[in-house]
Enzyme design. Structure first.
Site, PDB file in Angstrom:
ATOM      1  CE1 TYR A  49      -2.151   3.388   2.362  1.00 49.71           C
ATOM      2  CE2 TYR A  49      -3.718   2.511   0.758  1.00 49.71           C
ATOM      3  CZ  TYR A  49      -3.316   3.524   1.618  1.00 49.71           C
ATOM      4  OH  TYR A  49      -4.071   4.648   1.733  1.00 49.71           O
ATOM      5  CB  SER A  95      -3.437  38.148 -24.091  1.00 47.62           C
ATOM      6  OG  SER A  95      -2.387  37.951 -24.992  1.00 47.62           O
ATOM      7  CD  GLU A 129     -18.041  38.648 -25.536  1.00 53.00           C
ATOM      8  OE1 GLU A 129     -18.912  38.109 -26.232  1.00 53.00           O
ATOM      9  OE2 GLU A 129     -17.224  38.013 -24.848  1.00 53.00           O
ATOM     10  CE  LYS A 131      -9.418  43.209 -22.537  1.00 55.28           C
ATOM     11  NZ  LYS A 131      -8.931  43.257 -21.166  1.00 55.28           N
ATOM     12  CG  ASP A 133     -10.119  46.017 -15.283  1.00 51.15           C
ATOM     13  OD1 ASP A 133      -9.278  45.120 -15.470  1.00 51.15           O
ATOM     14  OD2 ASP A 133      -9.826  47.162 -14.909  1.00 51.15           O
ATOM     15  CE1 TYR A 241     -12.919  34.921 -21.715  1.00 53.27           C
ATOM     16  CE2 TYR A 241     -13.469  36.445 -19.945  1.00 53.27           C
ATOM     17  CZ  TYR A 241     -12.549  35.623 -20.586  1.00 53.27           C
ATOM     18  OH  TYR A 241     -11.284  35.522 -20.106  1.00 53.27           O
ATOM     19  CE  LYS A 305     -14.768  37.199 -26.935  1.00 51.65           C
ATOM     20  NZ  LYS A 305     -15.364  36.532 -25.785  1.00 51.65           N
ATOM     21  CE  LYS A 329      -7.385  46.712 -23.249  1.00 53.41           C
ATOM     22  NZ  LYS A 329      -6.098  47.019 -22.712  1.00 53.41           N
ATOM     23  CB  CYS A 423      27.000  53.849 -23.609  1.00 50.66           C
ATOM     24  SG  CYS A 423      26.203  52.741 -22.449  1.00 50.66           S
ATOM     25  CB  CYS A 426      30.021  50.720 -21.250  1.00 52.66           C
ATOM     26  SG  CYS A 426      29.528  50.968 -22.956  1.00 52.66           S
ATOM     27  CB  CYS A 447      25.460  51.496 -26.075  1.00 49.59           C
ATOM     28  SG  CYS A 447      26.964  50.721 -25.477  1.00 49.59           S
ATOM     29  CB  CYS A 453      27.737  47.826 -22.906  1.00 52.94           C
ATOM     30  SG  CYS A 453      26.494  48.820 -22.070  1.00 52.94           S
TER      31      CYS A 453
END
Ligand code: IVH
Length: 703
Positions: A49, A95, A129, A131, A133, A241, A305, A329, A423, A426, A447, A453
């Site tokens: 076991y 995303s 639709e 979005k 948050d 969604y 969509k 947005k 830079c 450096c 640079c 650097c």
């Protein structure tokens, strides 16, 4: 009962076998438990076991993402969990790309029409639709029962928060209704209403507990409680969604999925609308934005969509976002503050980036003290000077920007700002290169210090360990800066020798900046986990200029193994070589990327760094979802006008079917797909005796 792989050692199990073994062991152990507790009949000796339990634990330790919800390890007596268990998503949680203005929306629709070869007159339904948050969640149902809930995490693996989700009234645990598939995922957003957020903060303040900055943080903090009884007291809400895994949903549109969800008891957003044109989308957008303040919960835009699921499938994804959806947005929130200083940051490719240091100001619920100034042309265009009063804005997750200077408030002696010509890290000359193709000056000053650097070296290392590259848990920007400063890690390979050097006393990690016994052990584990990594991530992690994730994938797909990629890159340093020609021919690569790659490998120290790294890391050939077909392994070139599919769709489809798509015809080409108007490529193919087919014939071939 799951297939029995009990004769395979734990370290030799592959993913599928491990999953199967966990199921088999769970079922076996629970049977023995039942017999033991309920019928007082052990029927198996203790040692046997224990061996079952140990095997189960060992598999779980190797494959934490497959730990079952009802794992025997969670039973009474087992050690308490440290944090949340990992949960692998069956379909990645992606995303969305962003749109900010009408023209972005027009472009989005035009792109879709082009990709699908739809004319202006063909109908194209788009669902709009809000979005929400909040934070996204994936809920897995089996036979109508909620079996697992996972946060987004890095999109591939999230955290198992099932216990917490089970406390939420808005999420049904057992579904009733019609057409419930045997197995599917509901994706959606967990959020907190304004009213609940304010009441919670009031109560927290009274209790002397943590006050949350905004409803999203409050929702995330409430969900991610190790003690689910705390989550139970928090008023979390949910909107469904989309569907994750949904093979047998038997519906044709996104809207129908939402309707089904609603019928099974999930909250869906009532403002969701089907639209047929950009004008209609804009009208819905404006209506939602106008009503935003009175909604009672935070939204940060409107998601569009493609409604038709077959079209969604054809459109597919680019990198991490679908082609069939976009987030429009809301306009950024703005605030006024003072620019105190301009700091110069040096990036991994040597780019000098001016960063505005601001008097901290709250913009859209977040305190902002830095803003990007992009480059010197931008500073000149906006005429930004130290000491100026400026207007800053934040749009979504984007880095805050300086919109404009309030000229009336400028001090008399304010001087125009000039970027340094050396830079700051450096001292090497910092130059703006001239593009030989256009004869124009690059907008970015770089640079020229390269390997000398320290800033470039440090930033390359930060990129190397970043999320989409090696993603080593416990080794972030802060730790890299420390390790670099101490001289412990100078090149990527050094990361993989740290443990040995630390054990020899060469580095003294423990007791430094929060490192204790446990976190050091955890770091070694996290590093060791990455000794094997996908070739695409490996290539991307090197931080070669112009080689982003998509290009890295194209390279990994084309060359297959690290060895053949590296050999080709070394040969390709000679631009007259066939390796260079092959590289430049890979669809999506082209001259700029090819030159950047060969430029990188021309530098002996880069090659050495990669070779050193390969002594510790074994890149794995990338497994692309490919379907065996008549064109698998064939090199295909498309030319002329395609009339039934767009070029992008044809390419994506060919690659799915295992073909390699090249940009020009060579002796290696197997098939040329020639549409009307084909010219020099067709001629060359005929000369070389390459098989030439029409678009119809191609479609017939891949059917
Ligand atoms: S669809 C592949 N719809 O936005 C498409 N996402 O930026 C996946 N979100 O991580 C997302 N409301 O957390 C979709 N109505 C909505 C949404 C929504 C909020 C969040 C979601 C996602 C993020 C993408």
């Amino acid at each position: 009962m799951a297939t029995d792989f009990s004769d395979i050692e734990v370290e030799d199990l592959d993913e599928a076998q491990a999953q199967s073994e966990l199921v088999r062991l769970q079922s076996l152990i629970s049977q023995y438990d039942k017999l033991y507790y309920q019928s007082d009949d052990p029927s198996i000796d203790d040692a046997a076991y224990d061996a079952l339990r140990r095997r189960n634990e060992a598999i779980e330790a190797r494959f934490p993402e497959f730990i079952l919800e009802n794992s025997p390890s969670f039973k009474v007596g087992a050690a308490p969990v440290e944090g949340f268990a990992k949960a692998k998503h069956s379909v990645p949680m992606l995303s969305l790309g962003n749109a900010f203005e009408r023209s972005d929306v027009d472009d989005f629709l035009a792109r879709i029409r082009r990709f699908l070869s739809l004319s202006e007159d063909d109908a194209l339904e788009i669902v709009a639709e809000p979005k929400i948050d909040g934070l996204s969640i994936s809920l897995s149902y089996q036979n109508g029962e909620l079996v697992r809930a996972a946060t987004r995490g890095d999109g591939r693996v999230g955290e198992n928060v099932t216990h917490n989700i089970l406390t939420m009234d808005e999420i049904p645990q057992k579904l009733t209704g019609k057409n419930i598939p045997e197995q599917f995922d509901v994706r959606g957003e967990i959020y907190m209403s304004h009213e609940d957020f304010m009441a919670l903060n009031k109560a927290q303040e009274k209790a002397g507990a943590k006050v949350f900055a905004n409803p999203r943080n409050a929702a995330a903090g409430s969900l991610r409680q190790l003690d689910a009884t705390i989550t139970a007291t928090r008023p979390l809400k949910f909107f469904a969604y989309s569907a994750g895994l949904a093979a047998d949903m038997k519906v044709g549109t996104h809207f129908e999925i939402l309707d089904l969800f609603k019928s099974w008891g999930f909250p869906t957003n009532p403002l969701t609308k089907i639209c047929l044109s950009a004008d209609e989308l804009m009208a819905v957008y404006e209506k939602i934005e106008t009503g935003r303040a009175t909604l009672g919960y935070d939204i940060d835009g409107v998601v569009y969509k493609v409604n038709d699921l077959a079209m969604q499938e054809r459109l597919g994804f680019v990198s991490r976002a679908p082609r069939w959806a976009i987030a429009h947005k809301f306009a950024a929130e703005k605030a006024t503050t003072i620019l105190e200083a301009i700091e110069i940051q040096v990036g991994r490719t040597g780019a000098l980036t001016p960063v505005a240091k601001l008097v901290p100001v709250t913009v859209g619920g977040v305190v902002v003290s830095n803003a990007s100034l992009h480059n010197e042309d931008e500073i000149e265009r906006k005429d930004v000077r130290i000491g100026d009063t400026v207007i800053v804005q934040r749009a979504g997750d984007v880095i805050p920007q300086i919109v404009e200077v309030v000229l009336e408030k400028r001090e008399k002696n304010a001087q125009p700002f000039r970027l340094p010509e050396t830079c700051p890290e450096c001292g090497s000359p910092a130059e703006r290169a001239i593009d030989p193709a256009t004869n124009r000056q690059d907008v970015v000053r770089r640079c020229t210090g390269g390997f000398i650097c320290p800033a470039q070296a440090r930033e390359r290392l930060k990129h190397f360990v970043s999320r989409n590259a090696f993603d080593i848990e416990g080794l972030g920007e802060k730790q890299i800066a420390l390790f670099y400063e101490e001289g412990w890690v100078k090149t990527p390979a050094d990361i993989f020798t740290l443990e040995v050097r630390d054990s020899e006393g060469l580095t003294k990690l423990k007791n430094r900046d929060g490192f204790g016994d446990k976190s050091v052990a955890k770091l070694w584990r996290a590093i060791n986990e990455r000794r094997s990594i996908g070739l695409d991530r490996f290539i991307y992690a090197l931080g070669i200029r112009h080689v982003g994730e998509t290009t890295a994938r194209d390279l990994a797909r084309h060359y297959g193994t690290a060895e053949s990629w590296l050999a080709a890159m070394q040969e390709g340093v000679d631009e007259a070589s066939s390796a260079y020609e092959e590289l430049q021919n890979i669809d999506g690569i082209g001259g700029v990327v090819a030159r950047s790659l060969t430029h990188y490998f021309k530098e002996e120290r880069n090659l050495t760094a990669v070779e050193e790294l390969l002594k510790h890391v074994t890149p794995q050939p990338v497994v692309f979802e490919q379907i065996a077909s008549k064109v698998s392994g064939q090199v295909v070139v498309f030319t002329g006008k395609l009339e039934l599919m767009s070029r992008n769709e044809a390419k994506a489809q060919a690659e799915r079917l295992g073909a390699k798509v090249a940009g020009s015809v060579s002796a290696k080409t197997n098939i040329l797909v020639a549409g009307p108007g084909a010219g020099s490529k067709l001629k060359k193919a005929e000369e070389l005796g390459v098989q030439v087919v029409s678009e119809e014939e191609w479609i017939e071939l891949v059917k």
